[in-house]
Design a protein around this motif. Structure first.
Motif, PDB file in Angstrom:
ATOM      1  N   TRP A 197      -6.384  23.520  88.518  1.00  0.00           N
ATOM      2  CA  TRP A 197      -5.003  23.522  88.991  1.00  0.00           C
ATOM      3  C   TRP A 197      -4.835  24.298  90.299  1.00  0.00           C
ATOM      4  O   TRP A 197      -3.798  24.919  90.536  1.00  0.00           O
ATOM      5  CB  TRP A 197      -4.077  24.120  87.933  1.00  0.00           C
ATOM      6  N   TYR A 229       0.834  31.129  86.528  1.00  0.00           N
ATOM      7  CA  TYR A 229       2.091  30.445  86.258  1.00  0.00           C
ATOM      8  C   TYR A 229       3.016  30.585  87.456  1.00  0.00           C
ATOM      9  O   TYR A 229       3.027  31.627  88.109  1.00  0.00           O
ATOM     10  CB  TYR A 229       2.750  31.017  85.007  1.00  0.00           C
ATOM     11  N   HIS A 308       4.153  25.870  84.424  1.00  0.00           N
ATOM     12  CA  HIS A 308       2.720  25.703  84.619  1.00  0.00           C
ATOM     13  C   HIS A 308       2.474  25.094  86.002  1.00  0.00           C
ATOM     14  O   HIS A 308       3.272  24.281  86.460  1.00  0.00           O
ATOM     15  CB  HIS A 308       2.187  24.768  83.532  1.00  0.00           C
TER      16      HIS A 308
END
Lengths: 966, 151
Positions: A197, A229, A308
């Motif tokens: 990510w 986050y 997220h």
């Protein structure tokens, strides 16, 4: 006679020192009669054949093409020539024997049992007679070695590389693509890191700690870095914000942004966000949110939404849409890049250049860096270019959206004693009255002048002190927020790791206050924190005392090792503590895994991390996060949200990864999933599952089981329907959704006859409408094409795995269970792999066309057989080219999923493991609502909710009890 | 660890009027649906010879645990705690221990009241202003199982 390239090379190396030919050189034209064909005097060539594919020198064994032997025996032999030829042969043989083959190392001459470890390194390990030669060779190699190495190593010396500035430069370069968290280096030394990510995250520790981490979660404390986050800040008037945000959520799924307690700022809330106005379709994912408490001097409300990283972009777009914030504000807010202007300077030259250019620009960069500004540590999001806007404003609604990614550090402490860990690590800030003229810009001394703020600080400190007396985190109301200002925790760092233990005092007045806190939570006033203020955050980050400075102070302490007494004025940090509710659903293990989240301003990550670690907490990585939510029975974000875009992406990635892993095994060692009757071992075709069940239910529920089995027909119907698209009866099948409506879930849960985890004892359920056909049809029309999140606990043995199938037990199975409670469960008969022959044939005739006669036998293609005979061919598409067939996996158009095996499939498991907290195998997954209701309806009351679970690699079904937890 | 767990945190939809000792405004409102959520009972630090009895673990296992503490563990006394439904079981365990020791062991029982906390979360979160918290009391028993002093 074929030799692979490596073999040829090896052979060449071996034969290097050997005499080239054994053949006798016929110097003269002495072609004595017919003596030309003798084995010795064959071809007069002396050269070794250059073509390596032909034989040269020695060849072992009998050769196919006759080798050197002639067909006929010579008629006569000339004695002289023959003798000479033999002599030559003997000579070469002797020569060959004295020379060693193989490596040029000296010890190659030694027999194996005399060789020693590290012989080439230390020549004294060789026998005396060989030492001299070895020494000579070693010198030779030493001379040759460094030259080669010098060419390779173009970088600077290690010392230069490790110099602080250069190291930072290198670090900054390395985190350009995947952002590092502040604790990255700490993690990188101890964890297996993964790039996910856009971040570098610790996946799991390199040491063994699975069980101890679980113990920490259930009895002490586990620490996780959740700074990846993303935080999105919204500012604006309360009613306008609420009106805009209400489009994203639905009240049916539980409390929304407008929930009274959350709105006051006393609690953190969590909610599943949908695309604007699309509920129940198109969810984005779960977010948590936190309102800033109201205060007199502020008219605007402030809201933080934590999401997220995979849904951040979608969420931002959606927020911009609902708030009508389309104009990006370029400058006004300080971006991380602006805080450190030097940061922009140095990465720029390399930013957009590809790999080749980087090597060139490096020189330049170094040169520039020598007199340019020193490299600064990247704080916050280093990858973001300063041109990307982080703030959006709406002119009509007056709402400002701010992207605070990487601006706030978030640590999660999980476990009952996180309270005591926090209390031991941090101390409320001491008041600082001295007014320092040299540093006028510090925020804390200024705050100390205001009486109101000091009052607030004292109240917060008081609450924090009460917290110290609380034994377990689960005793507090869920989601409690507490704002605080604390001293720099590095000052009170213990010299040794200690285990934080709770100290529970029994005093009357403390007990009263504690009771008040447990009942009412933290008062609204105390939820205020200076962390909400951007200016304070920046001030704190900029004025952080460096580690070097602290060490200098420690050095100056009179008694070495004693505590630093005086806190420097810049050593106060505003923080926010947010209670994280543990297990909230279900009947048992309530508030397991509760804990605290610690929010800090950026830059202070390591300053808090190390002191926390020194309090004896365990550190968990990403996989512990998964286990945490698994034990809580909650869906974990990208894994268990198959209807969200990022969940879909995750599943694709996972499927590719598992397939690659499968393919890496040698074909003979792979599991043949076709034989196991497992259609989709690596992914879950949710869409197909829900479509099939939809069709089954549509065909009329009266026939019940018979109906379930004829899904194959339904499948055919479905295909027709999708191809023609003219079945008018109902609207076309939409995308599947996951059921999140609280009321419906509660109804379903009651119908499942909830029990304790191993199914021993049934739990109390309130008043429920009985499950009859009218209730069922009503429910099904309201929720078509939906899946429901369930928890399955195995009744006896077995450990469920990823993508295990959830199946319906037949009447005989239930009888078996009734007879013997501990019965293991039925077996699936072995399926036949019809694709195997195809794969094999393809191997044999690689050039032949893929369409085989086998396939043309049933050109209809859609041959389908009921599941009562499991060893049957199901739908085989003749067009499926055999090129993509992998042995043991079904080729792409899957046959009917529901009726493929002897037991009807309802859904799949997405997380399964032996649960250490429940003491039995537990699985979490989704099943089709239609399927669930139909099965429950047909099951007798005493066995209601008993299902079968089967792992993809096994033929054994296990009984499991289903529970839907709301 | 056999920590005390309340046997069941039921999420039973209840209909108000739920009388709360903290707020009385629930009486006036229309019956709003509430979800009852029980919080864990308050925990206290645990010594090695404290045994908290629950209803989830097998009875024999808990009995064996106590026996082990008394015989192998070298403890002269242990404390068996039971709360609510588990009181019965705690008494059973204590009596079994005494019976199996041929009357050597002695018992001393104490009872107490434990305050428990329930959360009432409104079904429709935006209508009701506040989720309510109420306290209720439950009985507990603490049985000391010990070898009497030789004198």
């Amino acid at each position: 006679m074929k030799m692979s390239a490596a073999k040829v090379k090896m052979r060449g190396k071996k034969m290097r020192n050997q005499p080239s030919s054994v053949q006798y050189v016929e110097s003269s034209t002495q072609n004595g009669g017919g003596g030309d064909e003798g084995p010795s005097s064959i071809h007069p060539s002396t050269k070794r054949p250059t073509n390596t594919n032909q034989r040269g020198g020695w060849v072992r064994g009998h050769q196919k093409d006759g080798g050197g032997y002639s067909r006929e025996m010579p008629k006569y032999i000339t004695a002289g020539a023959f003798a000479r030829a033999r002599a030559a042969e003997v000579n070469t043989m002797l020569k060959a024997v004295t020379k060693t083959t193989g490596s040029c190392h000296v010890f190659g001459a030694l027999p194996k049992h005399m060789r020693r470890r590290a012989m080439s390194h230390n020549t004294k390990r060789l026998p005396c007679r060989l030492r001299e030669v070895a020494n000579r060779m070693r010198e030779k190699s030493l001379q040759a070695g460094p030259k080669k190495k010098k060419e390779q190593a173009k970088s600077k010396s290690r010392k230069a590389r490790r110099r602080h500035g250069n190291l930072l430069m290198e670090f900054n370069r390395r985190q350009r693509k995947n952002v590092w968290l502040e604790t990255h280096i700490w993690h990188a030394k101890r964890f297996h890191m993964v790039k996910k990510w856009g971040y570098c995250l610790g996946n799991r520790p390199t040491y063994k700690c699975y069980r101890s981490c679980h113990r920490a979660m259930s009895s002490h404390c586990l620490l996780q870095d959740l700074s990846y986050y993303c935080c999105i800040e919204l500012q604006g008037e309360e009613n306008k914000l609420l009106a805009s945000l209400s489009e994203l959520t639905s009240k049916e799924t539980g409390p929304t942004f407008a929930a009274a307690l959350c709105l006051s700022g006393r609690r953190q809330g969590s909610v599943v966000v949908y695309r604007a106005g699309q509920y129940p379709a198109q969810p984005l994912g779960p977010v948590t949110f936190l309102w800033r408490p109201r205060s007199q001097d502020l008219t605007n409300r402030q809201l933080w939404i934590w999401a997220h990283p995979t849904i951040k972009q979608d969420l931002l777009l959606e927020l911009q849409k609902v708030c009508q914030c389309c104009d990006a504000v370029v400058h006004p807010v300080v971006t991380p890049a602006e805080v450190f202007p030097s940061l922009q300077l140095e990465p720029k030259p390399e930013k957009n250049s590809d790999g080749k250019k980087i090597t060139k620009t490096k020189r330049k960069l170094k040169f520039k860096d020598a007199n340019g500004p020193p490299a600064k540590k990247v704080l916050g999001d280093g990858t973001r270019s300063p041109n990307i806007p982080v703030t959006w404003k709406s002119s009509s609604k007056g709402i400002v959206i701010n992207d605070l990614t990487m601006e706030i550090v978030r640590y999660r402490l999980i476990g009952p004693q996180s309270c005591s860990v926090l209390a031991e690590t941090m101390e409320a800030a001491t008041v600082c009255n001295e007014i320092n003229e040299s540093k006028p810009s510090l925020w804390w001394p200024e705050q100390c002048r205001s009486k109101n703020k000091m009052n607030l600080h004292q109240q917060q400190t008081h609450v924090f002190n009460i917290l110290k007396g609380i034994f377990s985190t689960g005793e507090l109301p869920s989601g409690t927020v507490l704002g605080l200002t604390v001293d720099d925790p590095r000052l009170t760092l213990p010299t040794k790791k200690v285990k934080a233990l709770p100290c529970v005092k029994h005093a009357q007045e403390v007990d009263e206050e504690r009771r008040e806190l447990i009942l009412q939570g933290v008062p609204e006033l105390c939820c205020q924190s200076n962390l909400w203020e951007q200016s304070v955050r920046n001030n704190v980050t900029d004025n952080k005392t460096s580690e070097q400075e602290l060490n200098r102070m420690r050095n100056e302490v009179l008694v070495p090792g004693s505590r630093l007494s005086l806190t420097p004025p810049q050593g106060r940090v505003p923080i926010l503590l947010v209670q994280q509710p543990g297990k909230q659903v279900g009947n048992e293990m309530s508030s397991w895994g509760a804990g605290w989240d610690l929010l800090l301003p950026k830059g202070w990550g390591m300053a808090f991390w190390v002191p926390l670690v020194y309090r004896g907490v365990r550190i968990g990585g990403l996989n512990m996060g998964v286990k945490h939510s698994q034990n809580k029975g909650a869906p974990h974000f990208p894994h268990d949200y198959p209807d969200c875009p990022s969940g879909v992406r995750f599943q694709e990635e996972q499927e590719a990864e598992l397939l690659a892993k499968f393919k890496r095994r040698p074909p003979a060692k792979r599991t043949n999933y076709i034989k196991h009757g497992c259609l989709a071992p690596f992914g879950c075709p949710w869409q197909q599952l829900s479509e099939e069940w939809e069709l089954i239910s549509r065909e009329g529920g009266e026939e019940g089981r018979r109906d379930c089995q004829s899904t194959a027909e339904a499948d055919a119907v479905m295909e027709e329907m999708t191809s023609c698209g003219e079945i008018a009866e109902t609207k076309p099948l939409s995308r599947f959704i996951v059921l999140r409506n609280r009321k419906s879930l509660r109804l379903l849960s009651g119908w499942c006859r909830p029990t304790t985890s191993k199914g021993q004892k049934s739990c109390r359920v309130g008043e429920l409408p009985p499950l009859d056909s009218s209730a069922m049809t009503g429910f099904l029309t309201a929720h078509r094409m939906s899946l429901v999140w369930v928890r399955l606990s195995l009744l006896c043995k077995g450990k469920p795995e990823l993508h295990a199938m959830v199946c319906v037990p037949t009447a005989e199975d239930l009888k078996l269970l009734k007879k013997k409670r501990g019965s293991c469960g039925p077996q699936e008969p072995l399926h036949r792999d019809y694709f195997k022959s195809r794969v094999r044939r393809r191997k044999k005739e690689p050039k032949k066309a893929a369409e085989s006669s086998w396939c043309s036998d049933n050109t209809q293609g859609k041959e389908s057989v009921f599941s009562s005979e499991p060893n049957s061919i199901t739908t085989v598409d003749p067009k499926s080219s055999s090129s993509d067939i992998i042995l043991g996996l079904w080729p792409d158009p899957l046959p009917s999923i529901t009726s493929h095996c002897s037991r009807v499939t309802l859904g799949w498991v997405t997380q399964g493991d032996f649960s250490l907290s429940a003491g039995c195998g537990e699985a979490l997954g989704f099943i089709s609502v239609t399927a669930l209701l139909k099965t429950l309806f047909n099951q007798p009351m005493e066995h209601r909710g008993v299902f079968l679970l089967r792992n993809p690699t096994s033929l054994h079904y296990r009984f499991a009890k289903i529970n839907i937890e709301v | 660890m056999t920590d005390q767990r309340t046997p069941g945190m039921s999420t039973v939809p209840q209909t108000a009027p739920v009388l709360t000792d903290s707020t009385s405004l629930a009486v006036e409102m229309d019956p709003v649906e509430y979800t009852l959520r029980k919080r864990l009972p308050r925990k206290l630090p645990k010594r090695r010879n404290d045994v908290y009895v629950n209803m989830k673990t097998d009875f024999r296992a808990q009995l064996a645990r106590c026996q082990k503490l008394l015989e192998g563990g070298g403890h002269r006394e242990i404390c068996v705690h039971g709360l609510g439904l588990a009181i019965n079981r705690a008494i059973n365990i204590a009596l079994q221990l005494q019976a199996s020791s041929q009357g050597v062991l002695q018992l001393a029982a104490n009872t107490s009241t434990v305050e428990l906390v329930d959360d009432l979360e409104p079904e429709d979160p935006d209508e009701a202003s506040e989720p309510m918290t109420r306290t209720r009391n439950n009985s507990a028993i603490h049985i000391k199982v010990f070898y009497p002093d030789p004198q």
